[in-house]
Design a protein around this motif. Structure first.
Motif, PDB file in Angstrom:
ATOM      1  N   ALA A 115      11.681  14.879 -11.660  1.00  0.00           N
ATOM      2  CA  ALA A 115      12.564  16.133 -11.346  1.00  0.00           C
ATOM      3  C   ALA A 115      13.478  16.456 -12.365  1.00  0.00           C
ATOM      4  N   GLY A 116      13.613  15.914 -13.320  1.00  0.00           N
ATOM      5  CA  GLY A 116      14.544  16.089 -14.355  1.00  0.00           C
ATOM      6  C   GLY A 116      15.872  15.942 -14.066  1.00  0.00           C
ATOM      7  N   TRP A 170       0.749  -1.258  -0.107  1.00  0.00           N
ATOM      8  CA  TRP A 170       0.058  -0.053  -0.013  1.00  0.00           C
ATOM      9  C   TRP A 170       0.829   1.472   0.156  1.00  0.00           C
ATOM     10  N   LEU A 171       1.841   1.365   0.881  1.00  0.00           N
ATOM     11  CA  LEU A 171       2.845   2.523   0.919  1.00  0.00           C
ATOM     12  C   LEU A 171       3.475   2.726  -0.388  1.00  0.00           C
ATOM     13  N   ASP A 172       4.084   1.562  -1.199  1.00  0.00           N
ATOM     14  CA  ASP A 172       4.849   1.811  -2.317  1.00  0.00           C
ATOM     15  C   ASP A 172       3.757   2.248  -3.336  1.00  0.00           C
ATOM     16  N   ALA A 173       2.285   1.589  -3.308  1.00  0.00           N
ATOM     17  CA  ALA A 173       1.573   2.112  -4.727  1.00  0.00           C
ATOM     18  C   ALA A 173       1.181   3.642  -4.087  1.00  0.00           C
ATOM     19  N   ALA A 174       1.082   3.948  -2.982  1.00  0.00           N
ATOM     20  CA  ALA A 174       0.569   5.368  -2.804  1.00  0.00           C
ATOM     21  C   ALA A 174       1.826   6.286  -3.128  1.00  0.00           C
ATOM     22  N   GLU A 175       2.978   6.146  -2.968  1.00  0.00           N
ATOM     23  CA  GLU A 175       3.936   6.880  -3.447  1.00  0.00           C
ATOM     24  C   GLU A 175       4.348   7.026  -4.938  1.00  0.00           C
ATOM     25  N   LEU A 176       3.999   5.974  -5.543  1.00  0.00           N
ATOM     26  CA  LEU A 176       4.167   5.927  -7.129  1.00  0.00           C
ATOM     27  C   LEU A 176       3.092   6.884  -7.674  1.00  0.00           C
ATOM     28  N   VAL A 177       1.947   7.116  -7.185  1.00  0.00           N
ATOM     29  CA  VAL A 177       1.237   7.962  -7.806  1.00  0.00           C
ATOM     30  C   VAL A 177       1.043   9.516  -7.422  1.00  0.00           C
ATOM     31  N   ASP A 178       1.872   9.823  -6.401  1.00  0.00           N
ATOM     32  CA  ASP A 178       1.956  11.083  -5.887  1.00  0.00           C
ATOM     33  C   ASP A 178       3.221  11.717  -6.290  1.00  0.00           C
ATOM     34  N   LEU A 179       2.999  12.732  -7.481  1.00  0.00           N
ATOM     35  CA  LEU A 179       4.229  13.242  -7.849  1.00  0.00           C
ATOM     36  C   LEU A 179       4.452  14.764  -7.184  1.00  0.00           C
ATOM     37  N   ASP A 180       3.210  15.124  -6.646  1.00  0.00           N
ATOM     38  CA  ASP A 180       3.243  16.535  -6.201  1.00  0.00           C
ATOM     39  C   ASP A 180       4.349  17.130  -5.239  1.00  0.00           C
ATOM     40  N   GLY A 181       5.103  17.980  -5.936  1.00  0.00           N
ATOM     41  CA  GLY A 181       6.133  18.692  -4.899  1.00  0.00           C
ATOM     42  C   GLY A 181       7.790  18.133  -5.158  1.00  0.00           C
ATOM     43  N   LEU A 182       7.714  17.231  -5.985  1.00  0.00           N
ATOM     44  CA  LEU A 182       9.053  16.325  -6.436  1.00  0.00           C
ATOM     45  C   LEU A 182       9.816  17.615  -6.852  1.00  0.00           C
ATOM     46  N   LYS A 183      10.980  17.876  -6.591  1.00  0.00           N
ATOM     47  CA  LYS A 183      12.027  18.760  -7.106  1.00  0.00           C
ATOM     48  C   LYS A 183      13.338  18.276  -6.949  1.00  0.00           C
ATOM     49  N   PRO A 184      14.344  18.643  -7.776  1.00  0.00           N
ATOM     50  CA  PRO A 184      15.703  18.361  -7.450  1.00  0.00           C
ATOM     51  C   PRO A 184      16.191  19.007  -6.429  1.00  0.00           C
ATOM     52  N   GLU A 226      23.309  19.431 -11.820  1.00  0.00           N
ATOM     53  CA  GLU A 226      24.616  19.842 -12.539  1.00  0.00           C
ATOM     54  C   GLU A 226      25.814  19.195 -11.824  1.00  0.00           C
ATOM     55  N   PHE A 227      25.773  18.740 -10.435  1.00  0.00           N
ATOM     56  CA  PHE A 227      26.718  17.697  -9.876  1.00  0.00           C
ATOM     57  C   PHE A 227      27.035  16.275 -10.694  1.00  0.00           C
ATOM     58  N   LEU A 228      25.541  15.859 -10.807  1.00  0.00           N
ATOM     59  CA  LEU A 228      25.749  14.574 -11.352  1.00  0.00           C
ATOM     60  C   LEU A 228      26.220  14.341 -12.611  1.00  0.00           C
ATOM     61  N   SER A 229      25.727  15.417 -13.400  1.00  0.00           N
ATOM     62  CA  SER A 229      26.108  15.464 -14.991  1.00  0.00           C
ATOM     63  C   SER A 229      27.428  15.877 -15.245  1.00  0.00           C
ATOM     64  N   ALA A 263      12.309   5.073  -7.726  1.00  0.00           N
ATOM     65  CA  ALA A 263      13.397   5.766  -8.187  1.00  0.00           C
ATOM     66  C   ALA A 263      13.447   6.497  -9.547  1.00  0.00           C
ATOM     67  N   LEU A 264      13.084   5.398 -10.691  1.00  0.00           N
ATOM     68  CA  LEU A 264      13.050   5.920 -11.973  1.00  0.00           C
ATOM     69  C   LEU A 264      11.779   7.256 -12.212  1.00  0.00           C
ATOM     70  N   GLN A 265      10.799   6.828 -11.677  1.00  0.00           N
ATOM     71  CA  GLN A 265       9.601   7.858 -11.575  1.00  0.00           C
ATOM     72  C   GLN A 265      10.119   9.177 -10.867  1.00  0.00           C
TER      73      GLN A 265
END
Length: 201
Positions: free
Chosen positions: A103-104, A55-69, A75-78, A96-98
């Motif tokens: 967040a770009g 349930w916890l994993d599924a709930a997080e998968l559908v919630d994208l609101d507020g995700l940001k780098p 810049e550092f990773l690149s 993780a991929l989502q």
């Protein structure tokens, strides 16, 4: 930590706690940087059931609101050579991929997730596997972590750890070898043995 997912994590745990009629505060205090199953087990082993984790994993998968780098993360990773970078995370590969995509943040070729290890952070399994897949000794690795379980995992794997004061206050992550505000205080550049990392204060 490359993506700020604090809002999503805390909303998910609040909703889960409301479903069970319990106080979310104990879970919110330790949820960051851990697998959901390990958070449940730490508070009440009887709650660490497959259906609750699902349930916890599924709930997080559908919630994208507020995700940001995290500032400076992209810049550092690149700036790092592909052969010298990896992400080791406590969430599933799908999540993780989502989050990285939303967040770009560029996804490196090497991604170690909760799907790849038996024991999650603070156990060293993820970082040891990451070093192995990079083809280097874990003692040569520099880990960036924002939560105490991840810092403990990095140290247990024999890595040096940079604490990012993005999820917890700097005073709460002093167990790291170095502490910086975020990735804007980190710079990678070519060095004698491939590349060096410079940390600001």
């Amino acid at each position: 930590m490359l993506v700020d997912s604090r809002a999503v994590v805390e909303r998910t745990w609040q909703r889960w706690a409301e479903r069970h009629g319990i106080d979310a505060a104990p879970f919110l205090g330790i949820a960051h940087g851990r697998r959901a199953r390990d958070t449940l087990h730490a508070i009440n082993p009887a709650l660490a059931r497959d259906e609750e984790v699902a349930w916890l994993d599924a709930a997080e998968l559908v919630d994208l609101d507020g995700l940001k780098p995290i500032p400076g993360a992209k810049e550092f990773l690149s700036s790092l050579p592909e052969h010298a970078r990896a992400i080791v995370t406590s969430c599933s590969r799908a999540l993780a991929l989502q989050r990285l995509t939303a967040a770009g943040v560029p996804v490196p070729a090497l991604l170690v997730t909760s799907d790849d290890v038996v024991n999650g952070k603070p156990a060293p399994d993820g970082y040891r596997l990451g070093a192995q897949r990079l083809g280097v000794d874990s003692g040569a690795c520099l880990v960036f972590e924002d939560a105490p379980p991840g810092i403990a995992a990095g140290h247990a794997a024999g890595c040096r750890v940079v604490g990012l004061a993005t999820t917890h206050a700097a005073a709460q992550i002093q167990s790291a070898d170095f502490v910086v505000a975020d990735f804007t205080q980190v710079r990678a550049f070519a060095g004698n043995d491939g590349f060096d990392v410079e940390l600001g204060r």
